[in-house]
Write an enzyme that holds these catalytic residues in place. Structure first.
Site, PDB file in Angstrom:
ATOM      1  N   SER A   1       0.860  -1.305   0.027  1.00  0.00           N
ATOM      2  CA  SER A   1      -0.163  -0.063  -0.084  1.00  0.00           C
ATOM      3  C   SER A   1       0.842   1.291   0.024  1.00  0.00           C
ATOM      4  O   SER A   1       0.384   2.295  -0.118  1.00  0.00           O
ATOM      5  CB  SER A   1      -1.011   0.075   1.251  1.00  0.00           C
ATOM      6  OG  SER A   1      -2.073  -0.994   0.752  1.00  0.00           O
TER       7      SER A   1
ATOM      8  N   LYS B   1       0.317   3.610  -2.713  1.00  0.00           N
ATOM      9  CA  LYS B   1      -0.681   4.640  -2.755  1.00  0.00           C
ATOM     10  C   LYS B   1      -0.402   5.828  -2.868  1.00  0.00           C
ATOM     11  O   LYS B   1      -0.979   7.095  -3.073  1.00  0.00           O
ATOM     12  CB  LYS B   1      -1.468   4.387  -1.649  1.00  0.00           C
ATOM     13  CG  LYS B   1      -2.453   2.738  -1.772  1.00  0.00           C
ATOM     14  CD  LYS B   1      -3.315   2.515  -0.594  1.00  0.00           C
ATOM     15  CE  LYS B   1      -4.258   1.596  -0.801  1.00  0.00           C
ATOM     16  NZ  LYS B   1      -4.346   0.701   0.229  1.00  0.00           N
TER      17      LYS B   1
ATOM     18  N   SER C   1      -6.265   3.830   4.077  1.00  0.00           N
ATOM     19  CA  SER C   1      -5.687   2.846   3.113  1.00  0.00           C
ATOM     20  C   SER C   1      -6.927   2.131   2.343  1.00  0.00           C
ATOM     21  O   SER C   1      -6.592   0.964   2.016  1.00  0.00           O
ATOM     22  CB  SER C   1      -4.767   1.892   3.922  1.00  0.00           C
ATOM     23  OG  SER C   1      -3.924   1.457   3.050  1.00  0.00           O
TER      24      SER C   1
ATOM     25  N   LYS D   1       2.715   6.662   4.895  1.00  0.00           N
ATOM     26  CA  LYS D   1       1.878   5.556   4.370  1.00  0.00           C
ATOM     27  C   LYS D   1       2.633   4.328   4.996  1.00  0.00           C
ATOM     28  O   LYS D   1       3.663   4.128   4.847  1.00  0.00           O
ATOM     29  CB  LYS D   1       1.778   5.636   2.953  1.00  0.00           C
ATOM     30  CG  LYS D   1       0.592   4.705   2.447  1.00  0.00           C
ATOM     31  CD  LYS D   1      -0.612   5.154   2.872  1.00  0.00           C
ATOM     32  CE  LYS D   1      -1.507   4.152   2.645  1.00  0.00           C
ATOM     33  NZ  LYS D   1      -1.545   3.159   3.334  1.00  0.00           N
TER      34      LYS D   1
END
Length: 402
Positions: free
Chosen positions: A82, A85, A142, A244
């Site tokens: 993730s 992202k 997320s 993140k």
């Protein structure tokens, strides 16, 4: 004859080595590094010697100078989970900045987005969601479903959006990255490097200050479901304000984290950790190590006069020597005491002198410190004396033998 000046007194003020110096010093022996050793894992390299870490891939950089403080397999193409992202958000931020997208614009939720597995924002099928809310769903929660809604709303399909991500990656110089989807969902060809993730983070901070604060938001509620930000640095490490987390079975646990204290911002990328607790402990430990062991020092500002050089046959007797740009450097704290700073230029400088003309150089060196050179430029124009005023100046020089 070249003029050489020791500026030893200025060393405490100027102190420094550049990014290239850090890169050349990675194999230097450890000198008092206080970072506690992790129980296992191949050490990372640093200018201060090896530092143990459980991460498979790790990088710490200074956001302002670009200096590498610590690295381990930083150029290795890895599964970013993730953490990729960040690129999804970058594309959305840029489209918002261009006016091609609006925060209050509503995008439709397809069945594919609704069915998306993994972490979710919990959007409802056949509904429409504002871009503002979707961004919060991507950044704070997320949400894979939120990513797909954005991707389909912008490009028509997630495949097409991944191509757009790749286009942006090329523009930003992310040469170790290849995007196959908007979420970081497992795909053998979906790869990034620590270096690319750190660079992308620095771009987000610099390019989109109006949207960056979303990354420090501690929680977000959507569809009556409140979810906490997964970033373990927020609320635990002073100055933490992004970025993140990521996790898949193949990649392990990862984090891109950024912390700002005063004028300094460090960016940490770590991946391949065995658990959430290891991610929390390693990221906190390494970030504190970076702030403790390194410092940023301003060598000089663009307009600072480093020296005043005598001018021969000039309308002014002296010309200021300046660096022409701000020079901010990152170095281990204990290196400062070893530094020697010298100014070199040919004296006197013959007139005429044009502003910006390179007239000399500033040299930084010292025991254990790889040398660095910074050009010194004329800080002002100096015209040549007319014929009559030149005569006494020429005679004076002949008599003195200078």
């Amino acid at each position: 004859m070249p003029k050489r000046r020791n500026v030893i007194g200025a060393a405490a003020l100027l102190g420094l080595v550049g990014n290239e110096a850090l890169a050349q010093a990675r194999n230097a022996p450890a000198r008092g590094s206080r970072a506690p050793a992790a129980p296992a894992g191949t050490p990372a390299t640093t200018p201060l010697g090896p530092v143990d870490t459980l991460g498979r891939q790790v990088l710490i950089i200074d956001a302002d100078t670009g200096a590498t403080l610590l690295e381990k397999a930083a150029e290795e193409r890895m599964t970013p989970s993730s953490m990729s992202k960040l690129m999804t958000a970058y594309v959305v931020f840029d489209l918002l900045k261009q006016g091609r997208l609006r925060m209050d614009q509503e995008l439709p939720v397809s069945e594919r987005a609704w069915r998306m597995g993994g972490s979710k924002m919990f959007v409802q099928i056949n509904s429409s969601v504002k871009v503002d809310d979707l961004l919060h769903g991507v950044i704070v929660q997320s949400g894979n479903d939120a990513c797909v809604v954005l991707a389909e709303g912008i490009s028509g399909s997630e495949t097409q959006f991944a191509e757009l991500m790749n286009d942006y990656g090329k523009r930003l110089g992310l040469n170790g990255s290849n995007f196959r989807n908007s979420t970081g969902w497992p795909d053998a060809e979906h790869k990034m490097t620590c270096r690319d993730l750190a660079s992308l983070t620095a771009h987000i901070v610099k390019d989109f200050p109006e949207y960056f604060p979303i990354y420090s938001q501690r929680s977000f509620k959507w569809n009556e479901i409140n979810q906490e930000n997964r970033n373990p640095l927020l609320g635990r490490v002073a100055g933490a304000d992004g970025m993140k987390t990521g996790h898949t079975e193949e990649a392990g646990y990862g984090l891109v984290g950024t912390v700002k204290r005063g004028d300094r911002r460090l960016i940490l990328v770590i991946n391949g950790l065995p658990s959430m607790s290891a991610r929390r402990e390693e990221s906190e430990r390494l970030m504190e190590w970076g702030f403790r062991e390194f410092e940023n020092v301003s060598l000089f500002r663009a307009s600072d006069t480093i020296e005043e050089a005598p001018v021969y046959l000039g309308e002014q007797l002296k010309v200021p020597l300046v660096g022409g740009r701000d020079v901010l450097l990152t170095l281990p704290r204990q290196w400062r005491r070893n530094l020697q700073v010298k100014v070199r230029y040919d004296s006197p400088v013959p007139a005429p002198v044009a502003k910006g003309q390179e007239l000399g150089r500033l040299e930084v060196s010292g025991a254990g410190v790889p040398p660095m050179t910074v050009p010194l430029l004329a800080g002002a124009d100096v015209a040549k004396l007319g014929l009559i005023p030149r005569i006494p100046a020429v005679l004076g020089r002949m008599i003195s033998g200078a």
